[in-house]
Every structure is written in C-alpha cells, then in structure tokens.
Enzyme design. Structure first.
Site, mmCIF file in Angstrom:
data_model
loop_
_atom_site.group_PDB
_atom_site.id
_atom_site.type_symbol
_atom_site.label_atom_id
_atom_site.label_comp_id
_atom_site.label_asym_id
_atom_site.label_seq_id
_atom_site.Cartn_x
_atom_site.Cartn_y
_atom_site.Cartn_z
ATOM 1 N N PRO A 135 18.492 -32.950 39.170
ATOM 2 C CA PRO A 135 18.479 -34.233 39.877
ATOM 3 C C PRO A 135 18.867 -34.123 41.340
ATOM 4 O O PRO A 135 18.327 -34.851 42.184
ATOM 5 C CB PRO A 135 19.496 -35.070 39.087
ATOM 6 C CG PRO A 135 19.437 -34.506 37.710
ATOM 7 C CD PRO A 135 19.243 -33.022 37.911
ATOM 8 N N TYR A 136 19.789 -33.217 41.671
ATOM 9 C CA TYR A 136 20.178 -33.031 43.067
ATOM 10 C C TYR A 136 18.975 -32.622 43.899
ATOM 11 O O TYR A 136 18.656 -33.212 44.934
ATOM 12 C CB TYR A 136 21.279 -31.973 43.145
ATOM 13 C CG TYR A 136 21.657 -31.564 44.541
ATOM 14 C CD1 TYR A 136 22.063 -32.508 45.481
ATOM 15 C CD2 TYR A 136 21.630 -30.220 44.927
ATOM 16 C CE1 TYR A 136 22.428 -32.132 46.758
ATOM 17 C CE2 TYR A 136 21.997 -29.843 46.195
ATOM 18 C CZ TYR A 136 22.394 -30.792 47.108
ATOM 19 O OH TYR A 136 22.757 -30.418 48.372
ATOM 20 N N GLY A 137 18.262 -31.607 43.439
ATOM 21 C CA GLY A 137 17.095 -31.132 44.176
ATOM 22 C C GLY A 137 15.972 -32.150 44.211
ATOM 23 O O GLY A 137 15.301 -32.316 45.229
#
Length: 390
Positions: free
Chosen positions: A197-199
C-alpha cells in the site's frame, strides 16, 4: 559535506516557481523486472515543479512576498528526518524556508535547532498544520509567496502500510492532492507495479502530479530513492523516530537502539530470498547525498518540462551486510533474531542513477556504509532521548 554559500544570488530570467512533491523508488533488478520492484523500499517521494509566479502578489511581509534574488521554499514534513536535513541544506545555501508539519512524525527539536542556526528575519518560519485540511492548506498558500515546495509530509513505513493501508492511501495520495489543488488556485500557471500500500499510494500521487502538469506551465522533476541512512556530518540533526514507531522504523534505527540497549536485539525478517546470503538487498543512500540531489533538481527544474530520476548508489547491500557494518560502526556485537519474511518486500531492490549523473551532474559521494553509520551513531550517542536531550 554540505557547502555553505550565504551570499549566493538566485536570480532567474523568468518569473517561475518550483514545486517539490512526494516520491517513490524506481528500482533496477538483476532479473530485469524493473517495474515490479518499484517502491518496495521505505522512502519518501520528491517532485520539483516549476510554476509561474503571480506578478500581482506583493506585500511587505518577508514570507508573503516574492523577493528578487531569493527563492522561498515550502518544506512540508520539514520537522522529520529527511525534511529537516533538506531544510538545513536550503538554509545554508541562502534559500528562504517555510516548514509545515503536524509533528505526528516530526520533531519540534529539529525545528528549534534550525531556528537557532538561522535566526535572521525572513530566513525560516514554522507553521504547525495538517495537510489533510483543505482550508488550512489553502490559507497557507494564500498567505505565503512560495517559489518551491518540497513535499516530505508522509507516513513512510512499508510494514505499517500493510497493516493500515487506508491510512497510507489517505495520507500520501489525498494530502498530495490538497497541495496540488492549492497550487492550481494560487499560482498562475516506465511501467510500475508496486506491491504494498505504501508504494501504491506513492504511485497514485505521482500519477496525479503528472496528469496535473499536462495542462499547466509547470515543469516536474521526480526523484525516486530508497533506504535513507546517516545524519548531518556536523552533528546538528539526526533521526529520532517516536518510540511507538520503532518496530516499523528503519533498520539503522533498530541497530542503534540495540547497540544502546533500548531493545535486546534486532529482528531480520526473511532469510530465504534468492540473494547471496538469503536476506533482502537494498540501496542505502546517505541523507547528505539525498538532499544534495534535491537541491540540484531544484536548480535544474524548467517550466513545461518533466524529468524523472533515480537517486542512489547504484548498488545494493544485503541486510546481513548492513548489520555487520552497524556492529563495526557502533563497536557493539548486536544480537540478531531471524524471522519469517515480512509482507510487501522484494528480494533485491536498487537504483540505476545513470540519468541523474548525466543530466544533473549528481553522484552519491557518501557510499561507505560503515562511515555513514558512524556519523549517525555519533548523533545517537549524544542524543539518547532524541531532540529532548538537547
């Protein structure tokens, strides 16, 4: 080392205004799966966007007016680890700086140090604000005459993003949208497959910025980079994450906590990757090199131009290699526990910095891993309680 040029003039032939926003990594893998490893490492995103200044905007207040020969940079997240180092470099090079931070991840102690180093009127101001509030963001842009925005305000831990993905999508993507919308109001005008999710949130934010630039006079410079290490060589700033974030923080922070006895040892997650020693390989960039790349990108940004650059050493080091370097840097035989893999990690992720070297004349100089860790360790030993030790 950082170069100080307090008398430097920053005049430009056109009345333009750069913007810097969040970044994600653009890795190069030995398996040639370049796109699939994008944004796997914990990092921050950066874009520099050149904008037209509004010629009618002028007041008597330092930060509310454009001043010939002075570049006013808004640094969001400027109380954080990377953001504070970027603000320090900008101030040393005679830029005018406004820091906006809600202190959820930043340190007011870092801001105080910067204020003590640069107390002159019109050099530095701090605004406590949350970029998730549209009215607040609009007010900040309406009351300040920014020439550039470096956008570091983001949650930035891969592990945490897999446990709380909605927070990352909101914090990274939505907040970037707020900044872009305010810029649109107040200023005239390779395939990527992230696996966490961060990327993914970083990728969305970048896509918004690129789409936003298509119908404007902006020029965009996007810098993508990986795991950040080190600290200010002169010992003024360092990394001081909140205690509750230690489990999600950078490996360097975990190593230092173990060396100081704050935790019994470090946890290495994943020993069965297809690498030379079974642990993940990452590209570690010294924060001093990183902010130097930011400044060079700011200086080379051009209206109606888009540039995307990888920022790194061009080679990877394994987690086991990193831990051994940290043991040597600290002089402590750090205890290591080996655990199963963590979700969201690729085996090998590192950059190809050829383009930024050729076009911006930037090359990483602080490439000795042990030396960078020694510099950071000195700050850690002198600040047992982070900035509260000062």
């Amino acid at each position: 080392m950082l170069n100080s040029s307090r008398g430097r003039s920053q005049t430009r032939s056109t009345r333009t205004m750069p913007f810097t926003a969040m970044e994600h990594p653009d890795p190069k893998r030995k398996s040639n799966l370049i796109g699939k490893v994008l944004m796997a490492a914990a990092l921050t995103a950066l874009c520099i966007i050149m904008l037209k200044r509004s010629p009618s905007f002028s007041t008597s207040i330092h930060f509310s007016r454009h001043e010939e020969g002075v570049t006013h940079v808004l640094v969001t997240g400027g109380a954080g680890y990377i953001g504070s180092h970027a603000a320090l470099r900008l101030l040393k090079e005679n830029y005018r700086v406004t820091i906006v931070d809600n202190l959820s991840r930043g340190n007011m102690g870092a801001v105080r140090i910067l204020q003590e180093l640069f107390p002159e009127p019109g050099r530095l101001q701090f605004i406590y604000a949350d970029l998730g509030d549209a009215k607040v963001v609009d007010k900040i842009f309406s009351e300040n005459a920014f020439d550039a925005v470096m956008h570091f305000a983001a949650v930035a831990y891969v592990g945490e993003s897999t446990m709380d993905p909605l927070r990352y999508y909101h914090n990274i993507t939505s907040n970037t949208l707020m900044v872009l919308k305010s810029m649109a109001v107040h200023v005239s005008e390779p395939t990527q497959v992230p696996i966490n999710p961060y990327g993914k949130a970083k990728k969305m934010a970048e896509d918004m910025i690129l789409d936003f630039s298509k119908n404007s006079d902006m020029g965009i410079m996007i810098l993508r980079y990986f795991n950040v290490i080190g600290s200010d060589p002169e010992g003024r700033l360092g990394e001081a994450p909140r205690p509750e974030l230690r489990d999600q923080g950078r490996i360097s922070g975990a190593c230092f906590d173990a060396a100081r006895g704050i935790i019994p040892g470090i946890k290495v997650k994943g020993t069965d990757y297809k690498t030379h020693d079974g642990t993940c390989i990452r590209d570690y960039i010294d924060v001093t090199d990183l902010v130097d790349a930011h400044v060079k990108a700011l200086q080379h940004a051009k209206p109606r131009n888009v540039g995307i650059y990888n920022v790194g050493t061009g080679k990877g080091r394994s987690v086991k290699d990193f831990v051994e370097a940290c043991k040597k840097a600290t002089g402590v035989d750090i205890k290591v526990d080996y655990l199963p893999r963590r979700p969201g990690d690729y085996a090998e992720v590192f950059s190809d910095p050829t383009k930024i070297r050729q076009e911006l004349n930037w090359t990483a100089r602080y490439t000795d891993l042990e030396e960078s860790l020694q510099i950071a360790w000195r700050w850690q030993k002198a600040h047992h309680n982070g900035y509260n030790s000062s």
